[in-house]
Design an enzyme around this catalytic site. Structure first.
Site, PDB file in Angstrom:
ATOM      1  N   LYS A   1     -60.702   9.153 -65.485  1.00 30.39           N
ATOM      2  CA  LYS A   1     -60.227   9.289 -64.110  1.00 30.39           C
ATOM      3  C   LYS A   1     -61.399   9.563 -63.176  1.00 30.39           C
ATOM      4  CE  LYS A   1     -56.634  11.859 -61.554  1.00 30.39           C
ATOM      5  NZ  LYS A   1     -55.590  12.898 -61.691  1.00 30.39           N
TER       6      LYS A   1
ATOM      7  N   SER B   1     -51.281  11.100 -60.449  1.00 35.19           N
ATOM      8  CA  SER B   1     -52.469  10.534 -59.841  1.00 35.19           C
ATOM      9  C   SER B   1     -53.469   9.999 -60.871  1.00 35.19           C
ATOM     10  CB  SER B   1     -53.168  11.611 -59.001  1.00 35.19           C
ATOM     11  OG  SER B   1     -53.615  12.698 -59.819  1.00 35.19           O
TER      12      SER B   1
ATOM     13  N   SER C   1     -49.517  14.911 -62.909  1.00 33.49           N
ATOM     14  CA  SER C   1     -50.325  13.703 -62.762  1.00 33.49           C
ATOM     15  C   SER C   1     -50.690  13.005 -64.059  1.00 33.49           C
ATOM     16  CB  SER C   1     -51.604  14.025 -61.978  1.00 33.49           C
ATOM     17  OG  SER C   1     -51.308  14.265 -60.626  1.00 33.49           O
TER      18      SER C   1
END
Length: 534
Positions: free
Chosen positions: A169, A246, A270
């Site tokens: 990420k 996310s 997330s």
């Protein structure tokens, strides 16, 4: 333009009318030239759209297509009222594509019943990846990432994660790269990182290779997987739906088979949300068990590091490496009891799920053959609102000055969230922090040494064409469920277990602090037992 075959009367003009409308992005004409009804199909590399309604919604939201010119058309007559047309296109800015259409004549009008589009091959999907390599960083310990071929020295023993491809990420420090945080303005001014974040280094030390840096929702302050700058990440399990965030790019990369392991963060869901939406295994670790050094924060009170995989065995292996291959890492929770005790159920959490999800969850529970025990949690709205206020206060403290100094740099949804965060007063934050201590104590008391089972999210992911308001409604409903683990600071694993409306929905297990590995083991056991009895 080359033509092979003969046009039946009226079809040539209909075909070129469609092509012209496509270049103008005239959606009304395009809709009119597709056969109405639920049997119409349109497919491409992202998946299959079924029915005129889905196709029309997709077309109206994509914003047109790349400019192209037809270089060849093949016409094959299948019958008096059915013709297959294959068009070859040359894109103005390079590359070729194909479109295959089944045209059918009804009441004298030629309409497309089925279409498949093969676009030019992208170098890589920019909605999934920000930086991509082959690999970007090889596995191999302390020297990983120093340059091409850097890795384990002669005689080094291969690590347990050799061959595992990792999507990181875009919040984690990767040596030689910047942290982009899902925002190009932030990325442009970010300093190059000189060291890997410990969570990245740990995977490299174990032999995994870093395939690339994957997209994130801006500053990780969203759950949808929609980024105003890089687009909506694809859903590898349900292409007509959003992929969730996310930890959006990492989840999509794993679901699409472009990576084996996604490294991400979970503040309020997330990791668990995209895991549920895309049929993956996803673990939010106990708060504080995995180092967040070298990770751009959103809200330190809730931020955790975690992973997404297709294979539960890979997840278990990573948890064992990260936390130690013991049944309970922090407080001596009885792993045997966790794997045999009744599952804890909350009526409030069941009521928070959509009716179809409730029914499927209860049917799954019955298939496991496990006993259950009802528990009463603190009010879900109280949990979600307390988390929201503390998260907002910390998000503003971390990034508010930058947001204020860069007006217009954020997408509208995240900008609104930061504006609301800026409005949180010191008194509101103080009261929420007092309440957080009370709620965290209450949640941990309820769960104790047991395991709470619930649907990960209310239902399947929203449609890719869903409006902002509809996605926001889903976000609020989701936070009522995901905030239990967030407020409790507890580990939570989402496993792929349910299938509704042609889309996956995960089942989540929330366990005692420190019992991360035992929780994963239990999830694997339950997945196996429910499959055996189905």
């Amino acid at each position: 333009m080359r033509l092979t075959g003969t046009w039946p009367a009226g079809l040539e003009s209909a075909f070129h009318e469609y092509e012209s409308a496509l270049m103008r992005d005239d959606t009304a004409v395009l809709d009119a030239l597709f056969e109405p009804g639920p049997g119409t199909l349109r497919g491409d590399g992202a998946g299959l759209l079924r029915g005129h309604g889905q196709i029309s919604a997709f077309r109206s939201s994509r914003g047109g297509v790349a400019r192209r010119e037809l270089v060849g058309v093949d016409v094959q007559v299948l019958g008096p009222d059915a013709v297959l047309v294959v068009g070859e296109s040359q894109f103005v800015d390079g590359g070729r594509g194909l479109q295959t259409q089944l045209w059918c004549r009804t009441d004298g009008a030629w309409l497309i019943r089925t279409a498949h589009v093969t676009g030019r091959a992208p170098a890589f999907d920019r909605s999934v990846w920000r930086v991509l390599g082959d690999p970007l960083v090889p596995g191999g310990g302390a020297d990983a990432g120093l340059g091409p071929g850097a890795g384990p020295g002669p005689g080094a023993r291969p690590g347990p994660l050799v061959g595992v491809r990792v999507a990181v990420k875009d919040l984690f420090a990767v040596r030689g790269q910047v942290i982009g945080a899902g925002n190009p303005t932030w990325q442009a001014a970010a300093a190059v990182e000189h060291e890997h974040a410990p969570a990245v280094a740990m995977l490299l030390d174990a032999g995994a290779e870093l395939t690339g840096i994957a997209r994130s929702d801006e500053f990780a302050y969203a759950l949808a997987g929609r980024n105003a700058h890089s687009g909506t990440t694809p859903n590898g399990a349900a292409p007509q739906r959003i992929g969730g965030g996310s930890t959006s790019g990492s989840a999509s990369a794993v679901a699409l088979g472009q990576a084996d392991l996604g490294l991400g963060t979970d503040t309020a869901g997330s990791i668990r949300v995209p895991a549920s939406y895309q049929g993956l295994w996803g673990l939010r670790t106990t708060h504080g068990t995995v180092s967040r050094s070298g990770v751009l924060p959103l809200a330190q009170t809730f931020d955790t590091v975690g992973w997404l995989t297709r294979d539960p065995g890979v997840l278990r292996q990573v948890v064992g490496i990260a936390l130690g291959d013991t049944a309970a890492q922090l407080r001596g929770a009885d792993a045997g009891a966790i794997r045999t005790a009744p599952l804890l159920l909350s009526d409030a959490l069941l009521d928070a799920a959509e009716p179809g999800t409730q029914s499927a969850f209860l049917a799954w529970l019955e298939r496991t053959g496990r006993p259950v025990r009802s528990v009463e949690l603190p009010d879900l709205d109280d949990l979600a609102e307390t988390l929201r206020v503390v998260q907002a206060a910390e998000a503003h403290r971390n990034h508010g000055d930058w947001v204020a100094a860069h007006p217009g740099a954020l997408g509208a949804d995240v900008a609104e969230r930061f504006a609301a965060a800026a409005a949180v007063t010191a008194e509101q934050e103080s009261a929420a922090r007092v309440r957080l201590v009370e709620l965290r104590t209450a949640v941990r008391r309820v769960i104790d040494d047991g395991v709470l089972a619930l649907p990960t999210v209310p239902g399947p992911a929203p449609s890719r064409t869903a409006g902002t308001a509809a996605v926001l409604v889903t976000r609020r409903a989701t936070l009522r469920m995901t905030s239990v683990a967030g407020v409790g600071g507890l580990p939570a694993v989402s496993m792929p277990a349910l299938h509704l409306q042609d889309a996956p929905v995960g089942i989540c297990l929330v366990g005692p602090a420190g019992a991360d590995l035992a929780l994963v083991d239990l999830a694997i056991d339950l997945s196996s037992s429910s499959a055996t009895r189905s």
